[in-house]
Design a protein around this motif. Sequence first.
Motif, PDB file in Angstrom:
ATOM      1  N   PHE A  27      16.116   5.043   0.776  1.00  0.00           N
ATOM      2  CA  PHE A  27      15.701   4.332  -0.040  1.00  0.00           C
ATOM      3  C   PHE A  27      14.774   5.277  -0.980  1.00  0.00           C
ATOM      4  CE2 PHE A  27      10.942   3.901   0.514  1.00  0.00           C
ATOM      5  CZ  PHE A  27      10.799   4.398   1.829  1.00  0.00           C
ATOM      6  N   SER A  28      14.601   4.572  -2.457  1.00  0.00           N
ATOM      7  CA  SER A  28      13.956   5.294  -3.254  1.00  0.00           C
ATOM      8  C   SER A  28      12.718   4.808  -3.528  1.00  0.00           C
ATOM      9  CB  SER A  28      14.669   5.172  -4.777  1.00  0.00           C
ATOM     10  OG  SER A  28      14.041   5.722  -5.870  1.00  0.00           O
ATOM     11  N   LEU A  29      11.693   5.720  -3.649  1.00  0.00           N
ATOM     12  CA  LEU A  29      10.097   5.197  -3.562  1.00  0.00           C
ATOM     13  C   LEU A  29      10.022   4.776  -4.743  1.00  0.00           C
ATOM     14  CD1 LEU A  29       8.435   8.402  -1.936  1.00  0.00           C
ATOM     15  CD2 LEU A  29       8.490   6.066  -1.225  1.00  0.00           C
ATOM     16  N   ASP A  30      10.619   4.825  -5.860  1.00  0.00           N
ATOM     17  CA  ASP A  30      10.397   4.266  -7.250  1.00  0.00           C
ATOM     18  C   ASP A  30       9.712   2.838  -7.243  1.00  0.00           C
ATOM     19  OD1 ASP A  30      12.916   5.834  -9.227  1.00  0.00           O
ATOM     20  OD2 ASP A  30      11.632   6.662  -7.856  1.00  0.00           O
ATOM     21  N   ASP A  31      10.107   1.990  -6.462  1.00  0.00           N
ATOM     22  CA  ASP A  31       9.859   0.678  -6.495  1.00  0.00           C
ATOM     23  C   ASP A  31       8.680   0.259  -5.379  1.00  0.00           C
ATOM     24  OD1 ASP A  31      13.017  -0.476  -7.786  1.00  0.00           O
ATOM     25  OD2 ASP A  31      11.018   0.118  -8.849  1.00  0.00           O
ATOM     26  N   TYR A  32       8.072   1.380  -4.878  1.00  0.00           N
ATOM     27  CA  TYR A  32       7.528   0.956  -3.646  1.00  0.00           C
ATOM     28  C   TYR A  32       6.006   1.415  -3.826  1.00  0.00           C
ATOM     29  CZ  TYR A  32      11.614  -0.061  -0.807  1.00  0.00           C
ATOM     30  OH  TYR A  32      12.578  -0.670  -0.181  1.00  0.00           O
ATOM     31  N   ALA A  33       5.116   0.605  -3.192  1.00  0.00           N
ATOM     32  CA  ALA A  33       3.769   0.992  -3.330  1.00  0.00           C
ATOM     33  C   ALA A  33       3.840   1.709  -1.849  1.00  0.00           C
ATOM     34  CB  ALA A  33       2.918  -0.109  -3.173  1.00  0.00           C
ATOM     35  N   ALA A  98       5.223   2.278   3.317  1.00  0.00           N
ATOM     36  CA  ALA A  98       5.653   1.904   2.199  1.00  0.00           C
ATOM     37  C   ALA A  98       6.114   0.281   2.252  1.00  0.00           C
ATOM     38  CB  ALA A  98       6.986   2.512   1.608  1.00  0.00           C
ATOM     39  N   VAL A  99       5.864  -0.278   0.883  1.00  0.00           N
ATOM     40  CA  VAL A  99       6.343  -1.753   0.712  1.00  0.00           C
ATOM     41  C   VAL A  99       6.900  -1.854  -0.572  1.00  0.00           C
ATOM     42  CG1 VAL A  99       3.796  -2.168  -0.016  1.00  0.00           C
ATOM     43  CG2 VAL A  99       5.405  -3.978   0.789  1.00  0.00           C
ATOM     44  N   LEU A 100       7.858  -2.697  -0.924  1.00  0.00           N
ATOM     45  CA  LEU A 100       8.543  -2.906  -2.057  1.00  0.00           C
ATOM     46  C   LEU A 100       7.645  -3.745  -2.958  1.00  0.00           C
ATOM     47  CD1 LEU A 100      11.125  -2.468  -3.700  1.00  0.00           C
ATOM     48  CD2 LEU A 100      12.035  -4.494  -2.757  1.00  0.00           C
ATOM     49  N   VAL A 101       7.159  -3.132  -4.010  1.00  0.00           N
ATOM     50  CA  VAL A 101       6.258  -3.934  -4.946  1.00  0.00           C
ATOM     51  C   VAL A 101       6.663  -3.183  -6.334  1.00  0.00           C
ATOM     52  CG1 VAL A 101       4.106  -4.782  -5.775  1.00  0.00           C
ATOM     53  CG2 VAL A 101       4.578  -4.246  -2.983  1.00  0.00           C
ATOM     54  N   PRO A 102       7.694  -3.841  -7.193  1.00  0.00           N
ATOM     55  CA  PRO A 102       8.095  -3.100  -8.146  1.00  0.00           C
ATOM     56  C   PRO A 102       7.518  -3.053  -9.341  1.00  0.00           C
ATOM     57  CG  PRO A 102      10.189  -4.464  -7.345  1.00  0.00           C
ATOM     58  CD  PRO A 102       8.658  -4.781  -6.741  1.00  0.00           C
ATOM     59  N   ALA A 103       7.327  -2.239 -10.177  1.00  0.00           N
ATOM     60  CA  ALA A 103       6.252  -2.159 -11.521  1.00  0.00           C
ATOM     61  C   ALA A 103       5.013  -2.740 -11.304  1.00  0.00           C
ATOM     62  CB  ALA A 103       7.256  -3.117 -12.464  1.00  0.00           C
ATOM     63  N   SER A 104       4.297  -2.258 -10.357  1.00  0.00           N
ATOM     64  CA  SER A 104       3.170  -2.480 -10.045  1.00  0.00           C
ATOM     65  C   SER A 104       1.985  -1.300 -10.560  1.00  0.00           C
ATOM     66  CB  SER A 104       2.629  -2.968  -8.841  1.00  0.00           C
ATOM     67  OG  SER A 104       1.341  -3.201  -8.533  1.00  0.00           O
ATOM     68  N   ASN A 105       1.033  -1.545 -11.113  1.00  0.00           N
ATOM     69  CA  ASN A 105       0.049  -0.555 -11.735  1.00  0.00           C
ATOM     70  C   ASN A 105      -0.867  -0.545 -10.892  1.00  0.00           C
ATOM     71  OD1 ASN A 105       1.414   0.143 -14.050  1.00  0.00           O
ATOM     72  ND2 ASN A 105       1.037  -1.815 -15.106  1.00  0.00           N
ATOM     73  N   MET A 106      -1.522  -1.211  -9.908  1.00  0.00           N
ATOM     74  CA  MET A 106      -2.511  -1.275  -9.121  1.00  0.00           C
ATOM     75  C   MET A 106      -2.206  -1.685  -7.712  1.00  0.00           C
ATOM     76  SD  MET A 106      -5.741  -0.200  -8.780  1.00  0.00           S
ATOM     77  CE  MET A 106      -6.174  -0.062 -10.630  1.00  0.00           C
ATOM     78  N   ARG A 112      -4.437  -3.524   4.155  1.00  0.00           N
ATOM     79  CA  ARG A 112      -3.599  -4.528   4.734  1.00  0.00           C
ATOM     80  C   ARG A 112      -2.211  -4.152   5.121  1.00  0.00           C
ATOM     81  NH1 ARG A 112      -3.121  -9.482  -0.017  1.00  0.00           N
ATOM     82  NH2 ARG A 112      -2.446 -10.804   2.118  1.00  0.00           N
ATOM     83  N   PRO A 113      -2.212  -3.371   6.491  1.00  0.00           N
ATOM     84  CA  PRO A 113      -1.143  -2.823   6.957  1.00  0.00           C
ATOM     85  C   PRO A 113       0.039  -3.635   7.112  1.00  0.00           C
ATOM     86  CG  PRO A 113      -3.153  -2.875   8.618  1.00  0.00           C
ATOM     87  CD  PRO A 113      -3.658  -3.429   7.210  1.00  0.00           C
ATOM     88  N   GLY A 114      -0.255  -4.896   7.505  1.00  0.00           N
ATOM     89  CA  GLY A 114       0.834  -6.006   7.849  1.00  0.00           C
ATOM     90  C   GLY A 114       1.626  -6.299   6.698  1.00  0.00           C
ATOM     91  N   LYS A 115       1.302  -5.989   5.476  1.00  0.00           N
ATOM     92  CA  LYS A 115       2.135  -5.987   4.190  1.00  0.00           C
ATOM     93  C   LYS A 115       3.269  -4.887   4.054  1.00  0.00           C
ATOM     94  CE  LYS A 115       0.285  -9.743   2.456  1.00  0.00           C
ATOM     95  NZ  LYS A 115       1.095 -10.792   2.026  1.00  0.00           N
ATOM     96  N   TYR A 116       3.060  -3.720   4.610  1.00  0.00           N
ATOM     97  CA  TYR A 116       4.058  -2.714   4.669  1.00  0.00           C
ATOM     98  C   TYR A 116       4.988  -2.914   5.703  1.00  0.00           C
ATOM     99  CZ  TYR A 116       0.450  -0.448   1.925  1.00  0.00           C
ATOM    100  OH  TYR A 116      -0.662  -0.094   1.012  1.00  0.00           O
ATOM    101  N   HIS A 117       6.343  -2.506   5.294  1.00  0.00           N
ATOM    102  CA  HIS A 117       7.354  -2.778   6.197  1.00  0.00           C
ATOM    103  C   HIS A 117       8.264  -1.658   6.506  1.00  0.00           C
ATOM    104  CE1 HIS A 117       9.191  -3.257   2.227  1.00  0.00           C
ATOM    105  NE2 HIS A 117      10.240  -2.741   2.665  1.00  0.00           N
ATOM    106  N   ILE A 118       7.849  -0.495   5.989  1.00  0.00           N
ATOM    107  CA  ILE A 118       8.129   0.919   6.421  1.00  0.00           C
ATOM    108  C   ILE A 118       7.374   1.857   6.594  1.00  0.00           C
ATOM    109  CG2 ILE A 118      10.003   2.716   5.625  1.00  0.00           C
ATOM    110  CD1 ILE A 118      10.648   0.839   3.450  1.00  0.00           C
ATOM    111  N   TRP A 119       7.675   2.299   8.098  1.00  0.00           N
ATOM    112  CA  TRP A 119       6.216   2.929   8.604  1.00  0.00           C
ATOM    113  C   TRP A 119       6.680   4.399   9.075  1.00  0.00           C
ATOM    114  CZ3 TRP A 119       1.179   2.066   8.719  1.00  0.00           C
ATOM    115  CH2 TRP A 119       0.663   0.783   8.598  1.00  0.00           C
ATOM    116  N   GLY A 120       6.001   5.631   8.951  1.00  0.00           N
ATOM    117  CA  GLY A 120       6.636   6.702   9.723  1.00  0.00           C
ATOM    118  C   GLY A 120       5.926   6.569  11.201  1.00  0.00           C
ATOM    119  N   GLN A 121       6.236   7.686  11.815  1.00  0.00           N
ATOM    120  CA  GLN A 121       5.974   7.858  13.167  1.00  0.00           C
ATOM    121  C   GLN A 121       4.607   8.366  13.698  1.00  0.00           C
ATOM    122  OE1 GLN A 121       7.584  10.082  11.561  1.00  0.00           O
ATOM    123  NE2 GLN A 121       6.682  12.220  12.199  1.00  0.00           N
ATOM    124  N   GLY A 122       3.806   8.801  12.467  1.00  0.00           N
ATOM    125  CA  GLY A 122       2.713   9.473  12.486  1.00  0.00           C
ATOM    126  C   GLY A 122       2.660  10.647  12.724  1.00  0.00           C
TER     127      GLY A 122
END
Length: 129
Positions: A27-33, A98-106, A112-122
């Motif tokens: 995926f592209s990070l462009d639209d992700y927080a 990472a979580v999909l939140v396009p065009a967000s400035n803040m 809120r870890p529960g909002k993120y849907h893509i995680w690394g292994q650590g």
Amino acid sequence: QLQLVESGGGLAQPGGSLRLSCAASGFSLDDYAIGWFRQAPGKEREGISCMASAGRFANYAGDVKGRFTISRDNAKNMIYLHINSMKQADTGVYYCAAVLVPASNMCTLIHRPGKYHIWGQGTQVTVSS
């Protein structure tokens, strides 16, 4: 497959520095927080920093503010966490997310870890003399 892979962890001395990297693929990070989280031994995972998809500003947890810097290179699909003035309390497994939140400035998702849907292994970071 949406994937994040962290690297750069290891052993560091108090007062030292590390740079953690997180490579995104599928995926592209462009639209992700993006966010970094830490889980110390015996403790719950905690948010330490996040950055919105279009934001130039980042949020930091109080105990890392001034020492940690989150950054992103969308062209390379990479996320970074620079850690300076390291303390033993920084020891733990560090996760990027990472979580999909396009065009967000803040970013308001630092705790809120529960909002993120893509995680690394650590990646393990140990601060010890």
